[in-house]
Design a protein around this motif. Structure first.
Motif, PDB file in Angstrom:
ATOM      1  N   ASN A  73       0.881  -1.155  -0.060  1.00  0.00           N
ATOM      2  CA  ASN A  73       0.008  -0.055  -0.050  1.00  0.00           C
ATOM      3  C   ASN A  73       0.678   1.179  -0.082  1.00  0.00           C
ATOM      4  N   THR A  74       0.737   2.204  -1.273  1.00  0.00           N
ATOM      5  CA  THR A  74       1.702   3.071  -1.270  1.00  0.00           C
ATOM      6  C   THR A  74       1.101   4.272  -0.624  1.00  0.00           C
ATOM      7  N   GLN A  75      -0.316   4.644  -0.992  1.00  0.00           N
ATOM      8  CA  GLN A  75      -0.940   5.858  -0.508  1.00  0.00           C
ATOM      9  C   GLN A  75      -2.253   5.848   0.007  1.00  0.00           C
ATOM     10  N   ARG A  76      -2.849   6.599   0.669  1.00  0.00           N
ATOM     11  CA  ARG A  76      -4.100   6.857   1.072  1.00  0.00           C
ATOM     12  C   ARG A  76      -4.427   8.271   1.106  1.00  0.00           C
ATOM     13  N   PHE A  77      -5.662   8.623   0.742  1.00  0.00           N
ATOM     14  CA  PHE A  77      -5.924  10.083   0.700  1.00  0.00           C
ATOM     15  C   PHE A  77      -7.036  10.323   0.666  1.00  0.00           C
ATOM     16  N   PHE A  78      -7.568  11.744   1.146  1.00  0.00           N
ATOM     17  CA  PHE A  78      -8.811  12.268   1.076  1.00  0.00           C
ATOM     18  C   PHE A  78      -8.963  13.838   0.642  1.00  0.00           C
ATOM     19  N   ARG A  79      -9.931  14.054  -0.115  1.00  0.00           N
ATOM     20  CA  ARG A  79      -9.795  15.485  -0.707  1.00  0.00           C
ATOM     21  C   ARG A  79     -11.165  16.070  -1.062  1.00  0.00           C
ATOM     22  N   GLY A  80     -11.211  17.420  -0.524  1.00  0.00           N
ATOM     23  CA  GLY A  80     -12.623  18.058  -0.820  1.00  0.00           C
ATOM     24  C   GLY A  80     -12.479  19.143  -1.783  1.00  0.00           C
ATOM     25  N   TRP A  81     -13.778  18.993  -2.669  1.00  0.00           N
ATOM     26  CA  TRP A  81     -13.501  20.193  -3.791  1.00  0.00           C
ATOM     27  C   TRP A  81     -14.844  20.795  -3.614  1.00  0.00           C
ATOM     28  N   ILE A  96      -8.724  21.170  -1.098  1.00  0.00           N
ATOM     29  CA  ILE A  96      -7.728  20.761  -0.071  1.00  0.00           C
ATOM     30  C   ILE A  96      -7.937  19.352   0.005  1.00  0.00           C
ATOM     31  N   GLY A  97      -6.567  18.636   0.583  1.00  0.00           N
ATOM     32  CA  GLY A  97      -6.600  17.153   0.449  1.00  0.00           C
ATOM     33  C   GLY A  97      -5.334  16.789   1.054  1.00  0.00           C
ATOM     34  N   TYR A  98      -5.415  15.579   2.171  1.00  0.00           N
ATOM     35  CA  TYR A  98      -4.506  15.232   2.519  1.00  0.00           C
ATOM     36  C   TYR A  98      -3.935  13.908   2.016  1.00  0.00           C
ATOM     37  N   PHE A  99      -2.602  13.724   1.793  1.00  0.00           N
ATOM     38  CA  PHE A  99      -2.346  12.730   1.089  1.00  0.00           C
ATOM     39  C   PHE A  99      -1.184  11.958   1.914  1.00  0.00           C
ATOM     40  N   ASP A 100      -1.540  10.483   2.368  1.00  0.00           N
ATOM     41  CA  ASP A 100      -0.492   9.790   3.456  1.00  0.00           C
ATOM     42  C   ASP A 100       0.315   9.030   2.414  1.00  0.00           C
ATOM     43  N   ASN A 101       1.526   9.398   1.897  1.00  0.00           N
ATOM     44  CA  ASN A 101       2.370   8.809   1.143  1.00  0.00           C
ATOM     45  C   ASN A 101       3.280   7.816   1.896  1.00  0.00           C
ATOM     46  N   LYS A 102       3.076   6.390   1.768  1.00  0.00           N
ATOM     47  CA  LYS A 102       3.751   5.475   2.659  1.00  0.00           C
ATOM     48  C   LYS A 102       5.203   5.190   2.513  1.00  0.00           C
ATOM     49  N   ASP A 103       5.829   4.901   3.520  1.00  0.00           N
ATOM     50  CA  ASP A 103       7.294   4.425   3.280  1.00  0.00           C
ATOM     51  C   ASP A 103       7.398   3.174   2.629  1.00  0.00           C
ATOM     52  N   VAL A 104       7.712   3.082   1.396  1.00  0.00           N
ATOM     53  CA  VAL A 104       8.018   1.855   0.892  1.00  0.00           C
ATOM     54  C   VAL A 104       9.217   1.862   0.024  1.00  0.00           C
ATOM     55  N   PRO A 105      10.389   1.318   0.844  1.00  0.00           N
ATOM     56  CA  PRO A 105      11.544   1.396   0.338  1.00  0.00           C
ATOM     57  C   PRO A 105      11.931   0.818  -0.847  1.00  0.00           C
ATOM     58  N   GLU A 106      11.126  -0.289  -0.965  1.00  0.00           N
ATOM     59  CA  GLU A 106      11.437  -1.326  -2.206  1.00  0.00           C
ATOM     60  C   GLU A 106      10.945  -0.598  -3.568  1.00  0.00           C
ATOM     61  N   PRO A 113       4.077  12.372   4.000  1.00  0.00           N
ATOM     62  CA  PRO A 113       2.768  12.706   3.829  1.00  0.00           C
ATOM     63  C   PRO A 113       2.811  14.315   3.524  1.00  0.00           C
ATOM     64  N   GLU A 114       1.612  14.651   2.586  1.00  0.00           N
ATOM     65  CA  GLU A 114       1.565  16.060   2.518  1.00  0.00           C
ATOM     66  C   GLU A 114       0.008  16.423   2.506  1.00  0.00           C
ATOM     67  N   TRP A 115      -0.062  18.170   2.635  1.00  0.00           N
ATOM     68  CA  TRP A 115      -1.411  18.741   2.339  1.00  0.00           C
ATOM     69  C   TRP A 115      -1.260  19.181   0.948  1.00  0.00           C
ATOM     70  N   ARG A 116      -2.225  19.059   0.138  1.00  0.00           N
ATOM     71  CA  ARG A 116      -2.314  19.640  -1.107  1.00  0.00           C
ATOM     72  C   ARG A 116      -3.302  20.550  -1.365  1.00  0.00           C
ATOM     73  N   TYR A 117      -3.149  21.641  -2.156  1.00  0.00           N
ATOM     74  CA  TYR A 117      -4.068  22.674  -2.203  1.00  0.00           C
ATOM     75  C   TYR A 117      -4.001  22.829  -3.787  1.00  0.00           C
ATOM     76  N   ALA A 118      -5.316  23.191  -4.582  1.00  0.00           N
ATOM     77  CA  ALA A 118      -5.407  23.218  -5.853  1.00  0.00           C
ATOM     78  C   ALA A 118      -6.432  24.341  -6.208  1.00  0.00           C
ATOM     79  N   LEU A 119      -6.295  24.939  -7.355  1.00  0.00           N
ATOM     80  CA  LEU A 119      -6.824  25.646  -8.178  1.00  0.00           C
ATOM     81  C   LEU A 119      -7.033  25.073  -9.562  1.00  0.00           C
ATOM     82  N   ALA A 138      -3.341  23.763 -10.922  1.00  0.00           N
ATOM     83  CA  ALA A 138      -2.076  24.245 -10.368  1.00  0.00           C
ATOM     84  C   ALA A 138      -2.143  23.823  -8.825  1.00  0.00           C
ATOM     85  N   GLU A 139      -1.208  23.241  -8.486  1.00  0.00           N
ATOM     86  CA  GLU A 139      -1.102  22.641  -6.898  1.00  0.00           C
ATOM     87  C   GLU A 139       0.098  23.111  -6.258  1.00  0.00           C
TER      88      GLU A 139
END
Length: 265
Positions: A73-81, A96-106, A113-119, A138-139
């Protein structure tokens, strides 16, 4: 006469897309991953001009040691528009959304993890029998890097998308449709995402089905070409998206109708 400009536009666009596709497939053959992307979208109409949307999603990936697309599992996210319909051709959005980018060394991914804002703006070329649109987004990505500090990454995305119903002239209940799109990503150079200005190219080809006017599903093949500092990557992904329009409003209406019917009995 109106079809001639459309054919001219498609003839101009097609060579560009073909060039991008072959460049994507042939330019960076170093690392390949197979992935699964899943997303559920809930859309809610507020009035004639405004609507709201919630996205919930997850991603899985194969690794160098396993071809299983659900290996990690590499990522989970939620985002509102929030969407504003400026005209029949223009839709303007912000998110605005929160993206949980997992630790996957392989796969060379560390926890970021990131907060993402977009127009975003989408312009629709409404035509009889199909829809052509172009999307500008634009993000601002506020991401944690390997040093546990946060960086701001600015990314611009430009997409062109084609949708055509198969068994009808319009999208409605019971209709199958095909879709294709190509999107270019450009970003600012940072430690967390690398210094290259070109971020990736994404090609999508797939189909969808409308169970009702308010419930639909899309199954898409996606090809991502990602130039990276250490090694280029190519990702082949199966993307499954479920879309619900006014789900809770429709459920509430059905419950009220049943209650009224019982009272009448």
């Amino acid at each position: 006469m109106s079809s001639q400009p459309n054919h001219f536009l498609l003839k101009k666009i097609s060579p560009i897309l073909i060039t991008i596709i072959f460049a994507s497939i042939g330019y960076g053959q170093t690392i390949h991953y197979n992935q699964f992307w899943g997303e559920v979208q809930f859309n809610r109409t507020i009035n004639e001009k405004w609507s709201a949307e919630l996205n919930i999603g997850t991603s899985y990936s194969s690794t160098k040691s396993s071809p299983n697309i659900f290996e990690q599992n590499t990522q989970r996210f939620f985002r509102g528009w929030g969407h504003y319909y400026l005209s029949p051709r223009w839709k303007l959005s912000t998110s605005i959304g929160y993206f949980d980018n997992k630790d996957v060394p392989e796969i060379g991914q560390f926890a970021s993890p990131e907060w993402r804002y977009a127009l975003q703006g989408i312009y629709y070329f409404h035509k009889a029998g199909y829809t052509l649109s172009t999307r500008m987004r634009a993000e601002l990505r506020h991401m944690k890097n390997e040093d546990d500090t946060h960086e701001n990454v600015i990314r611009y995305r430009q997409q062109i998308k084609y949708i055509q119903p198969v068994n009808s002239k319009i999208l409605r209940s019971g209709v199958i449709y095909v879709l294709a799109s190509d999107e270019l990503f450009f970003k600012s150079g940072t430690k967390v995402t690398g210094l290259s200005f070109f971020d990736r190219n994404r090609l999508n080809i797939g189909a969808g089905y409308l169970f009702t006017d308010d419930i639909q599903v899309e199954l898409v093949y996606a090809n991502d070409f990602l130039p990276r500092d250490n090694a280029d990557q190519i990702v082949n992904a199966a993307s499954l998206t479920l879309k619900f329009n006014n789900l809770f409003k429709n459920i509430h209406k059905k419950l009220l109708d049943k209650a009224e019917a019982l009272n009448e009995d």
